[in-house]
Design an enzyme around this catalytic site. Structure first.
Site, PDB file in Angstrom:
ATOM      1  N   ASP A   1       7.617  -0.268  11.394  1.00  0.00           N
ATOM      2  CA  ASP A   1       6.270  -0.825  11.196  1.00  0.00           C
ATOM      3  C   ASP A   1       6.163  -2.259  11.693  1.00  0.00           C
ATOM      4  O   ASP A   1       5.056  -2.785  11.814  1.00  0.00           O
ATOM      5  CB  ASP A   1       5.877  -0.765   9.711  1.00  0.00           C
ATOM      6  CG  ASP A   1       5.615   0.662   9.287  1.00  0.00           C
ATOM      7  OD1 ASP A   1       5.510   0.908   8.072  1.00  0.00           O
ATOM      8  OD2 ASP A   1       5.546   1.540  10.164  1.00  0.00           O
TER       9      ASP A   1
ATOM     10  N   LYS B   1       0.835  -1.215   0.000  1.00  0.00           N
ATOM     11  CA  LYS B   1       0.000   0.000   0.000  1.00  0.00           C
ATOM     12  C   LYS B   1       0.864   1.256   0.000  1.00  0.00           C
ATOM     13  O   LYS B   1       0.552   2.243  -0.662  1.00  0.00           O
ATOM     14  CB  LYS B   1      -0.958   0.009   1.176  1.00  0.00           C
ATOM     15  CG  LYS B   1      -0.383   0.546   2.475  1.00  0.00           C
ATOM     16  CD  LYS B   1      -1.445   0.835   3.499  1.00  0.00           C
ATOM     17  CE  LYS B   1      -0.801   1.062   4.838  1.00  0.00           C
ATOM     18  NZ  LYS B   1      -0.340   2.444   5.035  1.00  0.00           N
ATOM     19  N   ASN B   2       1.994   1.218   0.725  1.00  0.00           N
ATOM     20  CA  ASN B   2       2.823   2.428   0.819  1.00  0.00           C
ATOM     21  C   ASN B   2       3.534   2.740  -0.490  1.00  0.00           C
ATOM     22  O   ASN B   2       3.922   3.884  -0.724  1.00  0.00           O
ATOM     23  CB  ASN B   2       3.816   2.301   1.975  1.00  0.00           C
ATOM     24  CG  ASN B   2       3.104   2.359   3.321  1.00  0.00           C
ATOM     25  OD1 ASN B   2       1.902   2.671   3.373  1.00  0.00           O
ATOM     26  ND2 ASN B   2       3.800   2.039   4.373  1.00  0.00           N
TER      27      ASN B   2
ATOM     28  N   ARG C   1       3.151  14.231  13.735  1.00  0.00           N
ATOM     29  CA  ARG C   1       3.858  13.713  12.565  1.00  0.00           C
ATOM     30  C   ARG C   1       4.221  14.948  11.717  1.00  0.00           C
ATOM     31  O   ARG C   1       3.452  15.372  10.878  1.00  0.00           O
ATOM     32  CB  ARG C   1       2.959  12.762  11.784  1.00  0.00           C
ATOM     33  CG  ARG C   1       2.499  11.546  12.584  1.00  0.00           C
ATOM     34  CD  ARG C   1       3.523  10.436  12.637  1.00  0.00           C
ATOM     35  NE  ARG C   1       3.852   9.910  11.327  1.00  0.00           N
ATOM     36  CZ  ARG C   1       3.143   8.926  10.741  1.00  0.00           C
ATOM     37  NH1 ARG C   1       2.087   8.454  11.325  1.00  0.00           N
ATOM     38  NH2 ARG C   1       3.504   8.490   9.563  1.00  0.00           N
TER      39      ARG C   1
ATOM     40  N   CYS D   1      -1.161  11.522  14.664  1.00  0.00           N
ATOM     41  CA  CYS D   1      -1.741  10.180  14.508  1.00  0.00           C
ATOM     42  C   CYS D   1      -1.777   9.580  15.913  1.00  0.00           C
ATOM     43  O   CYS D   1      -1.511  10.251  16.892  1.00  0.00           O
ATOM     44  CB  CYS D   1      -0.884   9.334  13.571  1.00  0.00           C
ATOM     45  SG  CYS D   1       0.656   8.870  14.316  1.00  0.00           S
TER      46      CYS D   1
ATOM     47  N   ARG E   1      -7.101  -0.925   6.924  1.00  0.00           N
ATOM     48  CA  ARG E   1      -6.388   0.052   6.090  1.00  0.00           C
ATOM     49  C   ARG E   1      -5.177  -0.578   5.395  1.00  0.00           C
ATOM     50  O   ARG E   1      -4.751  -0.107   4.357  1.00  0.00           O
ATOM     51  CB  ARG E   1      -5.877   1.210   6.959  1.00  0.00           C
ATOM     52  CG  ARG E   1      -6.925   2.138   7.468  1.00  0.00           C
ATOM     53  CD  ARG E   1      -6.288   3.322   8.123  1.00  0.00           C
ATOM     54  NE  ARG E   1      -5.266   3.926   7.250  1.00  0.00           N
ATOM     55  CZ  ARG E   1      -4.490   4.944   7.615  1.00  0.00           C
ATOM     56  NH1 ARG E   1      -4.601   5.446   8.822  1.00  0.00           N
ATOM     57  NH2 ARG E   1      -3.602   5.446   6.783  1.00  0.00           N
TER      58      ARG E   1
HETATM   59  C1  EPZ Z   1       6.163   6.276   6.108  1.00  0.00           C
HETATM   60  O1  EPZ Z   1       5.610   7.321   6.878  1.00  0.00           O
HETATM   61  C2  EPZ Z   1       5.172   5.140   6.160  1.00  0.00           C
HETATM   62  N1  EPZ Z   1       3.906   5.582   5.571  1.00  0.00           N
HETATM   63  C3  EPZ Z   1       4.948   4.705   7.607  1.00  0.00           C
HETATM   64  O2  EPZ Z   1       4.103   3.560   7.569  1.00  0.00           O
HETATM   65  C4  EPZ Z   1       6.284   4.304   8.221  1.00  0.00           C
HETATM   66  O3  EPZ Z   1       6.084   4.017   9.581  1.00  0.00           O
HETATM   67  C5  EPZ Z   1       7.293   5.453   8.065  1.00  0.00           C
HETATM   68  O4  EPZ Z   1       7.407   5.831   6.684  1.00  0.00           O
HETATM   69  C6  EPZ Z   1       8.688   5.079   8.555  1.00  0.00           C
HETATM   70  O5  EPZ Z   1       9.158   3.973   7.829  1.00  0.00           O
HETATM   71  C7  EPZ Z   1       3.763   5.555   4.233  1.00  0.00           C
HETATM   72  O6  EPZ Z   1       4.670   5.185   3.505  1.00  0.00           O
HETATM   73  C8  EPZ Z   1       2.441   6.008   3.697  1.00  0.00           C
HETATM   74  P1  EPZ Z   1       8.929   9.340   7.710  1.00  0.00           P
HETATM   75  P2  EPZ Z   1       6.289   8.787   6.816  1.00  0.00           P
HETATM   76  O7  EPZ Z   1       8.756  10.677   7.073  1.00  0.00           O
HETATM   77  O8  EPZ Z   1       6.772   9.067   5.453  1.00  0.00           O
HETATM   78  C9  EPZ Z   1      10.202  12.437  11.014  1.00  0.00           C
HETATM   79  C10 EPZ Z   1       2.237   2.268   8.026  1.00  0.00           C
HETATM   80  O9  EPZ Z   1       2.030   1.626   9.053  1.00  0.00           O
HETATM   81  N2  EPZ Z   1       9.810  13.493  10.066  1.00  0.00           N
HETATM   82  O10 EPZ Z   1       9.920   8.386   7.113  1.00  0.00           O
HETATM   83  O11 EPZ Z   1       5.348   9.741   7.429  1.00  0.00           O
HETATM   84  C11 EPZ Z   1       9.031  11.630  11.514  1.00  0.00           C
HETATM   85  O12 EPZ Z   1       8.411  12.280  12.591  1.00  0.00           O
HETATM   86  C12 EPZ Z   1       2.798   3.655   8.132  1.00  0.00           C
HETATM   87  O13 EPZ Z   1       2.080   1.825   6.863  1.00  0.00           O
HETATM   88  C13 EPZ Z   1      10.082  14.832  10.383  1.00  0.00           C
HETATM   89  O14 EPZ Z   1      10.615  15.144  11.450  1.00  0.00           O
HETATM   90  O15 EPZ Z   1       7.516   8.604   7.785  1.00  0.00           O
HETATM   91  C14 EPZ Z   1       9.691  10.341  11.921  1.00  0.00           C
HETATM   92  O16 EPZ Z   1      10.246  10.491  13.203  1.00  0.00           O
HETATM   93  C15 EPZ Z   1       2.779   4.164   9.557  1.00  0.00           C
HETATM   94  N3  EPZ Z   1       9.730  15.795   9.497  1.00  0.00           N
HETATM   95  C16 EPZ Z   1      10.813  10.185  10.898  1.00  0.00           C
HETATM   96  O17 EPZ Z   1      10.996  11.463  10.320  1.00  0.00           O
HETATM   97  C17 EPZ Z   1       9.145  15.492   8.291  1.00  0.00           C
HETATM   98  O18 EPZ Z   1       8.876  16.422   7.511  1.00  0.00           O
HETATM   99  C18 EPZ Z   1      10.510   9.211   9.785  1.00  0.00           C
HETATM  100  O19 EPZ Z   1       9.245   9.555   9.254  1.00  0.00           O
HETATM  101  C19 EPZ Z   1       8.897  14.141   7.987  1.00  0.00           C
HETATM  102  C20 EPZ Z   1       9.238  13.160   8.880  1.00  0.00           C
END
Ligand code: EPZ
Length: 419
Positions: A307, A23-24, A122, A117, A399
């Site tokens: 995850d 899905k991602n 986030r 969330c 989801r």
């Molecule tokens: C993606 O979320 C996935 N979602 C998440 O999967 C997954 O947990 C996550 O990557 C980490 O692997 C999708 O792909 C749709 P990040 P994303 O930006 O992109 C910080 C699931 O269960 N951050 O890699 O939102 C953030 O807070 C979902 O399928 C910032 O600080 O994750 C985190 O600590 C849940 N500023 C870290 O980076 C930003 O602008 C990694 O988050 C963006 C992120």
């Protein structure tokens, strides 16, 4: 709201599970179709609620979205309402992915901030800073991001201070239509990024450095509609392989890529499971094995995926001894601990590290899912909790796990969905 009733399994799980599309990966590619004018196609799409939500976001923008249960056809020729509303974006954070393509292609858009969330804030600051590095002007007002650019975006250089999947997706897509060359440093290495790069190149994008921390993008004036299949869902595969371990059984996952979950397979081997892999399958065999406690630290890919942090914690509660689970990606992603404790697990959380005192028998209780992966973890724990466990709020699981009950039933689990 639907609830799962999960009785203790009467025997170790045995069998084979075919893994669905990721899905991602689909969510990022769906947003990427906005970069071109015409009909794009995506196959091996899982039939999940998140796909419907992203389809609704694209429809609000003016696209036509149709196709069969595992195929999407997205016609972007009607895209003229350059906005993604709060009502939709708040239900699924990945809706925020339309920001980069819309500002790159149309020069302006208004996208709601995704909000938090289940496990906390986030932020999207890296998405915004990256787009500003390409010349977008960003305003955040009334819960919305307003992005504009005078003419095409300009190629630029940006260093992501931390590895972010979503920020990499948004900025990479925008860079494909920026004028000139862009260099992105410290990009995320998740397999879903490689899949997006492949799809974008199929649309005519010029991207170098796939699979490395530095991407070089030579912007083009336009892209053509794309078509392509979806990689297998590594997190779904990992969930079923952990189910083999927690039930002390043997499960083979097929139509997946074991190279995408080497950190999990290494951890399961360390714990004492027997691992076998092939080009598109993996087997975890824990039959008659005495499993050992271990320490897990989540990291950006190729490290252990956050995850699968909740699912592996469920497993560790069933293993005699003290295990540690540290989440360095989301330091507050522990809402599943309270629910695992209701099943009798002994866990102590200190900062972003959980100490699991494993081995005490679990017993059934009414529990609830707080997010997609916590929900899956609680199903795993319920398999070995004495009695029938009722798990509510399973819309979270809907989801991200296609045919969840059917697949578990095929493994010997008498799981029931009640409304
Ligand atoms: C993606 O979320 C996935 N979602 C998440 O999967 C997954 O947990 C996550 O990557 C980490 O692997 C999708 O792909 C749709 P990040 P994303 O930006 O992109 C910080 C699931 O269960 N951050 O890699 O939102 C953030 O807070 C979902 O399928 C910032 O600080 O994750 C985190 O600590 C849940 N500023 C870290 O980076 C930003 O602008 C990694 O988050 C963006 C992120």
């Amino acid at each position: 709201m639907d609830t799962y009733l999960i009785p203790t399994i009467s025997q170790a799980l045995q069998g084979e599970v075919q893994i669905s599309g990721a899905k991602n990966a689909v969510l990022a590619v769906m947003a990427a179709t906005l970069l071109a004018d015409g009909i794009s196609e995506i196959t091996n799409v899982p039939h999940l609620k998140d796909m419907k939500t992203m389809s609704d976001v694209l429809r609000v923008i003016g696209c036509r979205v149709d196709g069969g249960p595992h195929t999407l056809r997205i016609d972007t020729r009607g895209a003229n309402h350059l906005e993604a509303p709060y009502e939709l974006v708040k239900t699924m954070r990945a809706s925020f992915y339309v920001l980069g393509p819309l500002v790159a292609r149309f020069g302006r858009c208004r996208v709601s901030l995704p909000g938090g969330c289940a496990w906390g804030p986030r932020p999207v600051d890296l998405h915004l800073k990256g787009l500003e590095a390409l010349g977008a002007s960003i305003k955040v007002t009334h819960g919305y991001v307003e992005a504009t650019s005078n003419g095409p975006l300009q190629g630029g250089e940006f260093h992501f201070p931390i590895s972010s999947v979503g920020a990499t997706v948004n900025v990479l897509m925008a860079a494909c239509l920026a004028k000139g060359k862009s260099i992105l440093h410290n990009v995320a290495l998740e397999p879903e990024i490689d899949a997006l790069i492949d799809y974008l190149i199929g649309m005519g994008a010029k991207i170098k450095g796939k699979g490395t921390k530095v991407l070089q993008i030579q912007g083009v004036s336009s892209l053509t509609p794309g078509s392509g299949s979806t990689i297998a869902d590594r997190i779904e595969a990992g969930t079923y392989l952990i189910a083999a371990a927690i039930s002390r059984g043997r499960i083979k996952t097929t139509k997946m890529n074991p190279q995408h979950i080497t950190a999990l397979l290494d951890a399961l081997q360390e714990i004492g499971c027997e691992i076998q892999t092939g080009p598109d399958w993996a087997i975890v065999d824990a039959t008659k094995k005495t499993l050992k406690p271990t320490s897990i630290t989540t990291l950006p890919h190729p490290g252990f995926p956050t995850d699968l942090q909740a699912p592996i914690m469920a497993l560790l509660t069933t293993i005699e001894g003290i295990s540690l689970v540290q989440d360095t990606v989301y330091d507050d992603r522990f809402t599943h601990i309270a629910e695992l404790e209701r099943l009798g697990a002994k866990i102590k959380l200190k900062g972003n590290t959980a100490q699991i005192y494993g081995g005490s028998p679990l017993s059934s209780a009414p529990i609830m899912a707080s997010d997609l992966r916590a929900g899956a973890a609680l199903v795993l724990a319920a398999l070995v909790a004495e009695g029938e466990t009722s798990l509510s709020r399973i819309y979270h699981i809907d989801r991200g796990y296609e045919d969840f009950e059917t697949k578990f039933r095929s493994l010997g689990v008498d799981i029931k969905r009640v409304s």
